[in-house]
Design a protein around this motif. Structure first.
Motif, PDB file in Angstrom:
ATOM      1  N   ALA A  29     -58.279   2.004  -2.869  1.00 41.60           N
ATOM      2  CA  ALA A  29     -57.437   2.627  -3.890  1.00 41.60           C
ATOM      3  C   ALA A  29     -57.337   4.133  -3.672  1.00 41.60           C
ATOM      4  N   ASN A  30     -58.458   4.788  -3.423  1.00 38.84           N
ATOM      5  CA  ASN A  30     -58.456   6.246  -3.231  1.00 38.84           C
ATOM      6  C   ASN A  30     -57.631   6.669  -2.020  1.00 38.84           C
ATOM      7  N   ARG A  31     -57.798   5.961  -0.923  1.00 42.43           N
ATOM      8  CA  ARG A  31     -57.039   6.290   0.292  1.00 42.43           C
ATOM      9  C   ARG A  31     -55.550   6.027   0.111  1.00 42.43           C
ATOM     10  N   SER A  32     -55.217   4.952  -0.578  1.00 44.88           N
ATOM     11  CA  SER A  32     -53.809   4.602  -0.810  1.00 44.88           C
ATOM     12  C   SER A  32     -53.140   5.604  -1.735  1.00 44.88           C
ATOM     13  N   ILE A  33     -53.856   6.050  -2.760  1.00 44.29           N
ATOM     14  CA  ILE A  33     -53.320   7.035  -3.705  1.00 44.29           C
ATOM     15  C   ILE A  33     -52.966   8.329  -2.989  1.00 44.29           C
ATOM     16  N   ILE A  34     -53.856   8.803  -2.137  1.00 44.08           N
ATOM     17  CA  ILE A  34     -53.606  10.040  -1.388  1.00 44.08           C
ATOM     18  C   ILE A  34     -52.369   9.897  -0.514  1.00 44.08           C
ATOM     19  N   LEU A  35     -52.254   8.756   0.148  1.00 48.60           N
ATOM     20  CA  LEU A  35     -51.122   8.485   1.033  1.00 48.60           C
ATOM     21  C   LEU A  35     -49.795   8.506   0.263  1.00 48.60           C
ATOM     22  N   CYS A  36     -49.771   7.832  -0.873  1.00 47.87           N
ATOM     23  CA  CYS A  36     -48.546   7.744  -1.676  1.00 47.87           C
ATOM     24  C   CYS A  36     -48.167   9.102  -2.275  1.00 47.87           C
ATOM     25  N   LYS A  66     -37.673   5.740  -3.656  1.00 48.05           N
ATOM     26  CA  LYS A  66     -38.818   6.392  -4.308  1.00 48.05           C
ATOM     27  C   LYS A  66     -39.765   5.364  -4.913  1.00 48.05           C
ATOM     28  N   GLN A  67     -39.234   4.221  -5.300  1.00 51.21           N
ATOM     29  CA  GLN A  67     -40.060   3.203  -5.959  1.00 51.21           C
ATOM     30  C   GLN A  67     -41.167   2.663  -5.056  1.00 51.21           C
ATOM     31  N   ILE A  68     -40.973   2.720  -3.756  1.00 50.72           N
ATOM     32  CA  ILE A  68     -41.968   2.150  -2.833  1.00 50.72           C
ATOM     33  C   ILE A  68     -43.294   2.900  -2.928  1.00 50.72           C
ATOM     34  N   PRO A  69     -43.321   4.229  -2.732  1.00 48.20           N
ATOM     35  CA  PRO A  69     -44.605   4.928  -2.920  1.00 48.20           C
ATOM     36  C   PRO A  69     -45.007   5.054  -4.376  1.00 48.20           C
ATOM     37  N   LEU A  70     -44.021   5.149  -5.292  1.00 50.03           N
ATOM     38  CA  LEU A  70     -44.336   5.319  -6.714  1.00 50.03           C
ATOM     39  C   LEU A  70     -45.028   4.084  -7.282  1.00 50.03           C
ATOM     40  N   LYS A  71     -44.509   2.906  -6.944  1.00 47.98           N
ATOM     41  CA  LYS A  71     -45.124   1.657  -7.434  1.00 47.98           C
ATOM     42  C   LYS A  71     -46.556   1.530  -6.939  1.00 47.98           C
ATOM     43  N   GLU A  72     -46.768   1.807  -5.654  1.00 51.67           N
ATOM     44  CA  GLU A  72     -48.110   1.692  -5.083  1.00 51.67           C
ATOM     45  C   GLU A  72     -49.052   2.743  -5.676  1.00 51.67           C
ATOM     46  N   LEU A  73     -48.528   3.927  -5.939  1.00 53.37           N
ATOM     47  CA  LEU A  73     -49.338   4.981  -6.553  1.00 53.37           C
ATOM     48  C   LEU A  73     -49.816   4.559  -7.938  1.00 53.37           C
ATOM     49  N   ILE A  74     -48.901   4.041  -8.743  1.00 55.20           N
ATOM     50  CA  ILE A  74     -49.256   3.601 -10.095  1.00 55.20           C
ATOM     51  C   ILE A  74     -50.220   2.420 -10.030  1.00 55.20           C
ATOM     52  N   TYR A  75     -49.924   1.463  -9.146  1.00 53.79           N
ATOM     53  CA  TYR A  75     -50.779   0.275  -9.021  1.00 53.79           C
ATOM     54  C   TYR A  75     -52.209   0.648  -8.645  1.00 53.79           C
ATOM     55  N   PHE A  76     -52.369   1.433  -7.597  1.00 55.71           N
ATOM     56  CA  PHE A  76     -53.718   1.777  -7.141  1.00 55.71           C
ATOM     57  C   PHE A  76     -54.420   2.724  -8.108  1.00 55.71           C
ATOM     58  N   SER A  77     -53.665   3.514  -8.849  1.00 58.71           N
ATOM     59  CA  SER A  77     -54.266   4.361  -9.885  1.00 58.71           C
ATOM     60  C   SER A  77     -54.830   3.499 -11.007  1.00 58.71           C
ATOM     61  N   LEU A 160     -40.449   4.572 -15.433  1.00 63.41           N
ATOM     62  CA  LEU A 160     -40.624   3.308 -16.151  1.00 63.41           C
ATOM     63  C   LEU A 160     -40.436   2.132 -15.204  1.00 63.41           C
ATOM     64  N   LEU A 161     -39.468   2.243 -14.300  1.00 64.29           N
ATOM     65  CA  LEU A 161     -39.243   1.183 -13.317  1.00 64.29           C
ATOM     66  C   LEU A 161     -40.466   1.036 -12.412  1.00 64.29           C
ATOM     67  N   GLY A 162     -41.050   2.166 -12.002  1.00 61.39           N
ATOM     68  CA  GLY A 162     -42.243   2.125 -11.171  1.00 61.39           C
ATOM     69  C   GLY A 162     -43.399   1.447 -11.882  1.00 61.39           C
ATOM     70  N   LYS A 163     -43.567   1.764 -13.160  1.00 55.45           N
ATOM     71  CA  LYS A 163     -44.634   1.143 -13.942  1.00 55.45           C
ATOM     72  C   LYS A 163     -44.373  -0.349 -14.108  1.00 55.45           C
ATOM     73  N   PHE A 164     -43.139  -0.706 -14.324  1.00 54.92           N
ATOM     74  CA  PHE A 164     -42.778  -2.108 -14.511  1.00 54.92           C
ATOM     75  C   PHE A 164     -43.167  -2.926 -13.276  1.00 54.92           C
ATOM     76  N   LYS A 165     -42.843  -2.410 -12.096  1.00 56.04           N
ATOM     77  CA  LYS A 165     -43.168  -3.122 -10.853  1.00 56.04           C
ATOM     78  C   LYS A 165     -44.666  -3.120 -10.586  1.00 56.04           C
ATOM     79  N   ALA A 166     -45.296  -1.969 -10.815  1.00 52.48           N
ATOM     80  CA  ALA A 166     -46.731  -1.854 -10.553  1.00 52.48           C
ATOM     81  C   ALA A 166     -47.550  -2.736 -11.486  1.00 52.48           C
TER      82      ALA A 166
END
Length: 278
Positions: A29-36, A66-77, A160-166
């Motif tokens: 999660a930490n490594r993915s967050i930094i990447l996103c 933008k949703q690709i890194p945003l979704k992963e950022l929210i998910y791993f957070s 909101l779309l990013g949160k919805f997907k994440a």
């Protein structure tokens, strides 16, 4: 825009590599967050310098790229926050903790039901208002976590779309954690992957069959949800489905037959029955 697409493809490759090389969930999660975060910073700088060539390009960026890194950022957070707060002892307490989290996510989906229907239906008639920066002052922010949004890099609904997907992805994570915990609590064992049946079909085929079985009554006696039935099936089938709810929405939107896989199953069986009677 081609450059941004290449960057998102590189991100996906790097996230896969992180998954393979991380020793635990928190490290991943930490490594993915930094990447996103790094990619989102790059996107912002590029937009400030280059802008967009058209309204369609702006919508495409905020709705898709933008949703690709945003979704992963929210998910791993969310995963990191969950794992840090997760109770260290007492499995009953751990189960309750997960269920509270799932209930909170369900309230989010209920509160944003209209937007969820808009997303799942594939509609686009509000895309200009939702995914361009011109309307940021016209639509209220629907979540208290984000009191301020950078007007140069946010639109009324891209967060909101990013949160919805994440959150769809996160609820699968929580369901899996809960399933494993409850099984260990009840003394049940989970099959070794080597002993599971190989699934030679597609993700969509799996979802189609899953819904058909559930609607026919599988899991009804135990009052199991779609996700719970899916988790049970995964104990005998070596397959991890993706985006079950979204895939079902795609199935509902088919132009011709909505039951392609079931039609093929029935056709194959009928052919075999006919052969055996010859």
């Amino acid at each position: 825009m081609k450059k941004k697409l290449r960057q998102t493809k590189d991100l996906n490759k790097q996230l896969i590599e992180i998954k393979k090389t991380s020793t635990n969930v928190l490290e991943r999660a930490n490594r993915s967050i930094i990447l996103c975060r790094n990619l989102l910073r790059k996107f912002k700088k590029e937009i400030l310098i280059d802008g967009f060539q058209s309204e369609e390009e702006e919508i495409n960026f905020f709705k898709h790229i933008k949703q690709i890194p945003l979704k992963e950022l929210i998910y791993f957070s969310e995963v990191r926050s969950f794992e840090i707060q997760f109770p260290k002892a007492n499995k009953n307490t751990q189960c309750k903790f997960i269920k509270r989290k799932i209930n909170k996510l369900n309230r989010f989906f209920l509160y944003n039901m209209d937007f969820g229907q808009y997303v799942d239906s594939g509609a686009a008639h509000f895309d200009k208002e939702y995914y361009t920066r011109d309307f940021l002052d016209s639509y209220q922010i629907t979540t208290s976590k984000f009191y301020f949004q950078d007007p140069d890099f946010f639109t009324p609904r891209d967060m909101l779309l990013g949160k919805f997907k994440a959150y769809h992805q996160f609820i699968v994570y929580l369901d899996t954690r809960l399933f494993k915990l409850e099984n260990s609590l009840n003394g049940k064992t989970i099959l070794d992957p080597k002993n599971k049946l190989h699934w030679p079909f597609s993700n969509t085929d799996y979802v189609e069959l899953l819904y058909a079985l559930c609607l026919r009554g599988l899991g009804k006696q135990d009052k199991r949800s779609i996700m719970k039935v899916s988790q049970s099936l995964q104990q005998i089938i070596d397959f991890k489905p993706k985006d079950i709810y979204k895939t079902f929405q795609d199935i509902k939107g088919r132009k011709n037959s909505r039951t392609l896989f079931l039609d093929e199953l029935a056709k194959t069986l009928i052919v075999e029955i006919d052969k055996s009677e010859e």
